[in-house]
Scaffold this motif. Structure first.
Motif, PDB file in Angstrom:
ATOM      1  N   THR A  22       0.810  -1.215   0.000  1.00 50.04           N
ATOM      2  CA  THR A  22       0.000   0.000   0.000  1.00 50.04           C
ATOM      3  C   THR A  22       0.845   1.268   0.000  1.00 50.04           C
ATOM      4  OG1 THR A  22      -0.174   0.021   2.414  1.00 50.04           O
ATOM      5  CG2 THR A  22      -1.884  -1.190   1.190  1.00 50.04           C
ATOM      6  N   MET A  24       2.979   4.170  -1.737  1.00 48.58           N
ATOM      7  CA  MET A  24       2.878   4.844  -3.029  1.00 48.58           C
ATOM      8  C   MET A  24       4.227   4.912  -3.743  1.00 48.58           C
ATOM      9  SD  MET A  24       0.269   7.865  -1.910  1.00 48.58           S
ATOM     10  CE  MET A  24       0.201   8.634  -3.521  1.00 48.58           C
ATOM     11  N   CYS A  53      -1.593   4.717   2.751  1.00 48.33           N
ATOM     12  CA  CYS A  53      -1.229   5.886   1.942  1.00 48.33           C
ATOM     13  C   CYS A  53      -1.930   5.879   0.580  1.00 48.33           C
ATOM     14  CB  CYS A  53       0.283   5.958   1.770  1.00 48.33           C
ATOM     15  SG  CYS A  53       1.145   6.203   3.336  1.00 48.33           S
ATOM     16  N   ILE A  54      -2.012   4.702  -0.061  1.00 49.36           N
ATOM     17  CA  ILE A  54      -2.652   4.679  -1.385  1.00 49.36           C
ATOM     18  C   ILE A  54      -4.129   5.037  -1.303  1.00 49.36           C
ATOM     19  CG2 ILE A  54      -1.016   3.096  -2.465  1.00 49.36           C
ATOM     20  CD1 ILE A  54      -3.128   0.864  -2.127  1.00 49.36           C
ATOM     21  N   ASP A  55      -4.773   4.703  -0.176  1.00 52.68           N
ATOM     22  CA  ASP A  55      -6.183   5.049  -0.006  1.00 52.68           C
ATOM     23  C   ASP A  55      -6.360   6.534   0.299  1.00 52.68           C
ATOM     24  OD1 ASP A  55      -6.864   2.384  -0.425  1.00 52.68           O
ATOM     25  OD2 ASP A  55      -6.683   1.912   1.714  1.00 52.68           O
ATOM     26  N   LYS A  57      -4.263   8.680  -0.787  1.00 50.30           N
ATOM     27  CA  LYS A  57      -3.632   9.353  -1.928  1.00 50.30           C
ATOM     28  C   LYS A  57      -2.650  10.424  -1.447  1.00 50.30           C
ATOM     29  CE  LYS A  57      -7.513   8.453  -5.022  1.00 50.30           C
ATOM     30  NZ  LYS A  57      -7.872   7.258  -4.363  1.00 50.30           N
ATOM     31  N   LYS A  58      -1.887  10.044  -0.423  1.00 47.84           N
ATOM     32  CA  LYS A  58      -0.968  10.990   0.187  1.00 47.84           C
ATOM     33  C   LYS A  58       0.232  10.241   0.762  1.00 47.84           C
ATOM     34  CE  LYS A  58      -0.909  14.569   3.734  1.00 47.84           C
ATOM     35  NZ  LYS A  58      -1.709  15.381   4.627  1.00 47.84           N
ATOM     36  N   CYS A  59       1.430  10.738   0.441  1.00 44.69           N
ATOM     37  CA  CYS A  59       2.665  10.184   1.000  1.00 44.69           C
ATOM     38  C   CYS A  59       3.409  11.319   1.699  1.00 44.69           C
ATOM     39  CB  CYS A  59       3.537   9.583  -0.100  1.00 44.69           C
ATOM     40  SG  CYS A  59       5.166   9.045   0.498  1.00 44.69           S
TER      41      CYS A  59
END
Length: 165
Positions: A22, A24, A53-55, A57-59
């Motif tokens: 998961t 990014m 993080c992929i859910d 949409k932020k790293c």
């Protein structure tokens, strides 16, 4: 069709496990094997029950321009190697003397290669795994865990200067 070697077989499974990652930035999968029997696996991702993080949409690391291999404490993910060891422990499966197979790829699907980061190397050493086999850009790389211990004993601070992956 040629039958894959055992190393190829387990690295193919580690590659499949990496698809659950998961993170990014990079997808890693790890498989722990003893006597050619699957003991445990893990992929990189947020701790159980917390947002991925992929859910989101932020790293955080990307937003802060943190280089790969640096400041892992500023990452939500638990590395694949650690998750494989944790999953084994959670299920009461001893890993002493086993091998770990590690596959990692970048967002463009190129193979990361290299070796585990220093945090994961410490977990691997303390778990008493004996070898780490990594999918490399030019084939397969094998790392003898006893050599990591020897190297760290000879120069205890060398690993602190090295980047991880």
């Amino acid at each position: 069709m040629a039958r894959p070697s055992w190393d190829e077989h387990w690295l193919n499974i580690a590659k499949e496990v990496s698809k659950r990652a998961t993170c990014m930035r990079r997808h890693f999968g790890a498989v722990i094997v003893k006597d050619n029997t699957h003991l445990s696996d893990g992929y990189c991702g947020a701790p159980r029950g917390t947002p991925n993080c992929i859910d989101m949409k932020k790293c955080y690391r990307t937003e802060k321009n943190i280089e790969p291999g640096k400041n892992y404490e500023k990452c939500r993910s638990v590395h694949a190697e650690m998750n494989a060891v944790i999953n084994a422990a959670k299920n009461g499966i001893p890993v002493k003397g086993a091998k770990m197979y590690l596959y990692g790829e970048n967002p463009d699907r190129s193979i990361v290669g290299g070796r585990p980061c220093m945090m994961c190397r410490r977990v691997i050493i303390n778990s008493e795994l004996e070898e780490v086999i990594v999918a490399a850009t030019d084939g397969i790389a094998k790392h003898d865990v006893k050599e990591w211990v020897k190297s760290s004993s000879e120069n205890p601070f060398k690993e602190l200067d090295e980047a991880g992956y």
